[in-house]
Design a protein around this motif. Structure first.
Motif, PDB file in Angstrom:
ATOM      1  N   SER A  56       0.758  -1.261   0.163  1.00 46.83           N
ATOM      2  CA  SER A  56      -0.288   0.171  -0.200  1.00 46.83           C
ATOM      3  C   SER A  56       0.608   1.245  -0.245  1.00 46.83           C
ATOM      4  O   SER A  56       0.283   2.197  -0.542  1.00 46.83           O
ATOM      5  N   LEU A  57       1.952   1.210   0.110  1.00 50.02           N
ATOM      6  CA  LEU A  57       2.804   2.580   0.539  1.00 50.02           C
ATOM      7  C   LEU A  57       3.752   2.147  -0.537  1.00 50.02           C
ATOM      8  O   LEU A  57       4.334   3.956  -1.217  1.00 50.02           O
ATOM      9  N   SER A  58       3.523   1.709  -1.364  1.00 50.17           N
ATOM     10  CA  SER A  58       4.102   1.638  -2.886  1.00 50.17           C
ATOM     11  C   SER A  58       2.795   2.663  -3.666  1.00 50.17           C
ATOM     12  O   SER A  58       1.994   2.857  -3.843  1.00 50.17           O
ATOM     13  N   ARG A  59       3.536   3.155  -5.526  1.00 54.94           N
ATOM     14  CA  ARG A  59       2.662   3.558  -6.122  1.00 54.94           C
ATOM     15  C   ARG A  59       2.298   2.522  -7.220  1.00 54.94           C
ATOM     16  O   ARG A  59       1.529   3.298  -7.986  1.00 54.94           O
ATOM     17  N   GLN A  60       1.661   1.199  -6.862  1.00 53.89           N
ATOM     18  CA  GLN A  60       1.352   0.717  -7.843  1.00 53.89           C
ATOM     19  C   GLN A  60      -0.452   0.712  -7.827  1.00 53.89           C
ATOM     20  O   GLN A  60      -0.945   0.694  -9.352  1.00 53.89           O
ATOM     21  N   ASN A  61      -0.633   1.334  -7.023  1.00 54.19           N
ATOM     22  CA  ASN A  61      -2.047   0.516  -6.740  1.00 54.19           C
ATOM     23  C   ASN A  61      -2.394   2.528  -6.452  1.00 54.19           C
ATOM     24  O   ASN A  61      -4.034   2.306  -6.834  1.00 54.19           O
ATOM     25  N   GLN A  62      -1.451   3.677  -6.152  1.00 56.64           N
ATOM     26  CA  GLN A  62      -2.144   4.935  -6.349  1.00 56.64           C
ATOM     27  C   GLN A  62      -1.357   5.859  -6.586  1.00 56.64           C
ATOM     28  O   GLN A  62      -0.115   5.362  -6.260  1.00 56.64           O
ATOM     29  N   ASP A  63      -1.567   7.579  -7.270  1.00 59.01           N
ATOM     30  CA  ASP A  63      -0.630   8.120  -7.162  1.00 59.01           C
ATOM     31  C   ASP A  63      -0.064   8.992  -5.588  1.00 59.01           C
ATOM     32  O   ASP A  63      -1.219   9.224  -4.848  1.00 59.01           O
ATOM     33  N   ILE A  64       1.079   9.269  -5.157  1.00 58.59           N
ATOM     34  CA  ILE A  64       1.139   9.640  -4.443  1.00 58.59           C
ATOM     35  C   ILE A  64       1.204  11.328  -4.049  1.00 58.59           C
ATOM     36  O   ILE A  64       0.720  11.275  -2.806  1.00 58.59           O
ATOM     37  N   GLU A 121      -2.055  11.891  -4.081  1.00 58.95           N
ATOM     38  CA  GLU A 121      -3.485  11.086  -3.948  1.00 58.95           C
ATOM     39  C   GLU A 121      -3.387  10.837  -2.559  1.00 58.95           C
ATOM     40  O   GLU A 121      -4.706  10.563  -2.114  1.00 58.95           O
ATOM     41  N   ILE A 122      -2.900  10.960  -1.769  1.00 58.79           N
ATOM     42  CA  ILE A 122      -2.451   9.752  -0.989  1.00 58.79           C
ATOM     43  C   ILE A 122      -2.562  11.083   0.343  1.00 58.79           C
ATOM     44  O   ILE A 122      -1.849  12.227   0.836  1.00 58.79           O
ATOM     45  N   LYS A 123      -3.350  11.042   2.000  1.00 59.97           N
ATOM     46  CA  LYS A 123      -4.004  12.272   2.755  1.00 59.97           C
ATOM     47  C   LYS A 123      -2.798  11.708   3.894  1.00 59.97           C
ATOM     48  O   LYS A 123      -2.458  10.652   4.081  1.00 59.97           O
ATOM     49  N   ILE A 124      -2.627  12.883   4.593  1.00 58.55           N
ATOM     50  CA  ILE A 124      -1.653  12.630   6.142  1.00 58.55           C
ATOM     51  C   ILE A 124      -2.733  11.719   6.858  1.00 58.55           C
ATOM     52  O   ILE A 124      -1.899  10.902   7.784  1.00 58.55           O
ATOM     53  N   ALA A 125      -3.660  11.958   6.831  1.00 59.11           N
ATOM     54  CA  ALA A 125      -4.717  10.946   7.343  1.00 59.11           C
ATOM     55  C   ALA A 125      -4.720   9.596   6.961  1.00 59.11           C
ATOM     56  O   ALA A 125      -3.904   8.781   8.481  1.00 59.11           O
ATOM     57  N   TRP A 126      -4.367   9.224   5.915  1.00 62.84           N
ATOM     58  CA  TRP A 126      -3.956   7.322   5.660  1.00 62.84           C
ATOM     59  C   TRP A 126      -2.653   7.165   6.245  1.00 62.84           C
ATOM     60  O   TRP A 126      -2.542   6.037   6.803  1.00 62.84           O
ATOM     61  N   ALA A 127      -1.664   8.262   6.406  1.00 63.44           N
ATOM     62  CA  ALA A 127      -0.013   7.876   6.640  1.00 63.44           C
ATOM     63  C   ALA A 127      -0.327   7.281   7.897  1.00 63.44           C
ATOM     64  O   ALA A 127       0.540   6.601   8.558  1.00 63.44           O
ATOM     65  N   GLU A 128      -1.183   8.336   8.894  1.00 62.16           N
ATOM     66  CA  GLU A 128      -0.922   8.392  10.165  1.00 62.16           C
ATOM     67  C   GLU A 128      -1.671   7.414  10.507  1.00 62.16           C
ATOM     68  O   GLU A 128      -1.006   6.089  11.517  1.00 62.16           O
ATOM     69  N   GLN A 129      -2.327   6.436   9.979  1.00 68.59           N
ATOM     70  CA  GLN A 129      -3.198   5.492  10.037  1.00 68.59           C
ATOM     71  C   GLN A 129      -2.169   4.045   9.916  1.00 68.59           C
ATOM     72  O   GLN A 129      -2.248   3.255  10.820  1.00 68.59           O
ATOM     73  N   ARG A 130      -1.724   4.107   8.851  1.00 70.47           N
ATOM     74  CA  ARG A 130      -0.523   3.722   8.386  1.00 70.47           C
ATOM     75  C   ARG A 130       0.329   2.981   9.596  1.00 70.47           C
ATOM     76  O   ARG A 130       0.744   1.948   9.668  1.00 70.47           O
ATOM     77  N   TRP A 131       0.954   4.635   9.783  1.00 71.76           N
ATOM     78  CA  TRP A 131       1.812   4.068  10.959  1.00 71.76           C
ATOM     79  C   TRP A 131       1.392   3.621  12.130  1.00 71.76           C
ATOM     80  O   TRP A 131       2.109   2.792  13.179  1.00 71.76           O
ATOM     81  N   SER A 132       0.823   4.248  12.490  1.00 67.50           N
ATOM     82  CA  SER A 132      -0.528   3.479  14.378  1.00 67.50           C
ATOM     83  C   SER A 132      -0.068   2.188  13.928  1.00 67.50           C
ATOM     84  O   SER A 132       0.230   1.493  15.348  1.00 67.50           O
TER      85      SER A 132
END
Length: 555
Positions: free
Chosen positions: A325-333, A335-346
């Motif tokens: 999910s962190l790679s760019r194969q499934n979505q453009d970087i 388009e990634i939101k900070i809330a998404w990154a915070e949830q994955r970090w948790s």
């Protein structure tokens, strides 16, 4: 009045505090050892289990290794059975018995502990449900490694994975209702998975009796119901149908042929007690259980190692999903939101903590079983557990390192997203500043006009169409230029730090004056003179005759 014996009240207090472990005479023994082992007096504060049921299964092995099974749920019948064997003749006492104790019901624990004089520290370690306890009235401290004797007793933590078709409630505090042990769940990706990782423990104790021996395996009951909200003090018991994740662990028996493997159907994987019984009833001929009771733990060790392999594959799949999910194969970087990154970090922080616990538990298993640090060549020996646990330990360490690497990658991604968000906010602020600048420009331009019109509106002759309306234009335009000039002069005094200073004003004025005079120097002098004559002549032509100067001098 006779004086009570010294320490009588102390023993009474100990009895009250040790009631969570056992009852009867064994409880008195535990109470007398409180001074040596302080953890005996503190119950498990995080366990909601009170008086849960349990059972004991006895397996008696004959000379041909064929076991005879007897089940007990009544403590009095279990006591009669054990005491009858102990009071039998010398020839009848040559028995080899394995007791499988499921759950820690105080009545059954009192009988088993009193009849066999079980080490109290083993009981406490088996009873504790927390990985760590910061409270004062708690105790989860293990014995020194130098005191461990795996041929007599050991303690092994492990994990079982269960799949819940109906899902688990959206809470993080789930516990097995029969053992009180925690059930962990993860988010993949972003939503709670239907797989629960249940904490499990097994303990082993044994003693020899001449040519015979007695061995005891303390096992956890299966997960049938769960408690919710234990930490909040309002525990709710719910029935949660579940099944082993991906069908459970793989069979670990080594068969000579495919036909030999097809003769048995395999364990049910619903209860570790029944699985141990299955292997003893179907594969007891593969081991020699005549002399050493330690051999009775072989099937249990294999079950524990096989469950760890299921756990490793699940953690690896989860980390791979988060990594993908962190790679760019499934979505453009972009388009990634900070809330998404915070949830994955948790989520990754949770997995890093769990992998640390898994590694610590595996290290404790290696220490408890006295497994050598260097692997011996055990190729072809299916009963060698040392190689299994060394491999599991390496894989768990690799998963921990992988989780930490993903955390570092996600931290870098969060920094990129934060910088991008800062750039967007800066662009938005710049746009807002430009908008304010336009409004300020309009205000600076119209303020002198409004002021001049307000002054000249006091008389009708200065209104549009009046004879003196030209005066309004002649006054307003220079006033607008004067306001803009004053603002420009004031701005010359502001430096890069946003503070106004006279030194900065003089330097800027000096440089700007040179640029202005340099620009005007390129214009022909005739052009300047013509512009001045045209402007003055136009003003005199528009002025009334009464305001024109006469040839004699003053108007």
């Amino acid at each position: 009045m006779a004086r009570p014996p010294l320490g009588a009240s102390h023993v009474t207090d100990d009895l009250a505090e040790c009631s969570h472990l056992a009852s009867g005479q064994y409880r008195g023994k535990l109470a007398s050892l409180r001074g040596k082992y302080p953890s005996l007096k503190y119950p498990d504060l995080q366990s909601p289990v009170q008086g849960c049921g349990g059972r004991v299964v006895s397996l008696e092995f004959s000379k041909d290794n064929d076991p005879i099974r007897k089940d007990f749920t009544d403590p009095s019948k279990l006591r009669l059975y054990i005491e009858a064997k102990q009071c039998a003749s010398s020839t009848e006492r040559i028995t080899r018995r394995l007791f499988l104790v499921e759950g820690l019901e105080p009545g059954l624990m009192s009988v088993v502990g009193h009849c066999f004089n079980i080490d109290p520290t083993l009981v406490v370690r088996q009873q504790r449900t927390a990985h760590w306890e910061p409270y004062h009235k708690s105790g989860n401290t293990p014995l020194l490694p130098s005191l461990l004797e795996p041929s007599r007793s050991f303690h092994v933590p492990y994990y079982e994975l269960h799949y819940y078709p109906e899902g688990l409630p959206d809470k993080l505090d789930w516990r097995c209702a029969d053992s009180g042990r925690q059930i962990n769940s993860s988010r993949m990706p972003g939503t709670f998975d239907r797989v629960g990782i249940a904490d499990r423990k097994v303990s082993y104790w044994s003693q020899k009796r001449g040519d015979g021996w007695d061995a005891i395996l303390f096992l956890d009951p299966p997960v049938r119901e769960v408690f919710l909200g234990v930490k909040s003090g309002r525990a709710e018991r719910l029935s949660t149908p579940n099944e082993p994740y991906q069908g459970g662990y793989l069979d670990f028996m080594k068969f000579s042929s495919l036909d030999d493997a097809c003769r048995t159907r395999g364990p049910t994987r619903e209860s570790v007690l029944e699985d141990v019984c299955y292997y003893f009833f179907h594969h007891a001929s593969c081991i020699d259980i005549q002399d050493d009771p330690m051999i009775c733990t072989l099937f249990l060790k294999k079950i524990v190692a096989s469950n760890y392999m299921v756990l490793i594959e699940y953690v690896k799949a989860t980390l791979s999903t988060l990594e993908w999910s962190l790679s760019r194969q499934n979505q453009d970087i972009s388009e990634i939101k900070i809330a998404w990154a915070e949830q994955r970090w948790s989520d990754l922080q949770s997995w890093s903590r769990r992998c640390s616990e898994y590694c610590e538990n595996m290290e404790s298993i290696i220490d408890s079983l006295r497994i050598p640090l260097f692997e011996a060549d055990a190729s072809g020996d299916w009963a060698a557990c040392e190689k299994d646990f060394h491999l599991i330990n390496r894989k768990l360490i690799g998963l921990k390192q992988r989780a930490n690497a993903l955390i570092s990658s996600l931290t870098g991604l969060a920094g990129i997203l934060g910088n991008r968000q800062t750039l967007k906010e800066a662009s938005r602020s710049l746009h807002e500043a430009k908008s304010v600048k336009i409004l300020t420009f309009l205000g600076m331009m119209f303020a002198p006009l409004f002021l001049t019109s307000g002054i000249f509106s006091m008389s009708e002759k200065y209104l549009p169409g009046g004879s003196f309306f030209w005066v309004y234009i002649a006054v307003a335009v220079p006033l607008v230029l004067l306001v803009f000039g004053a603002v420009s002069l004031i701005n010359m005094g502001y430096g890069a730090d946003g503070e106004w200073s006279s030194k900065e004003f003089r330097q800027t004025l000096r440089s700007q004056r040179g640029n202005v005079w340099g620009s005007f120097s390129h214009l022909p002098q005739v052009t300047i003179h013509r512009f001045a004559i045209i402007y003055v002549g136009h003003s005199f032509a528009k002025a009334p005759k009464s305001y024109r100067p006469s040839s004699g001098g003053d108007p």
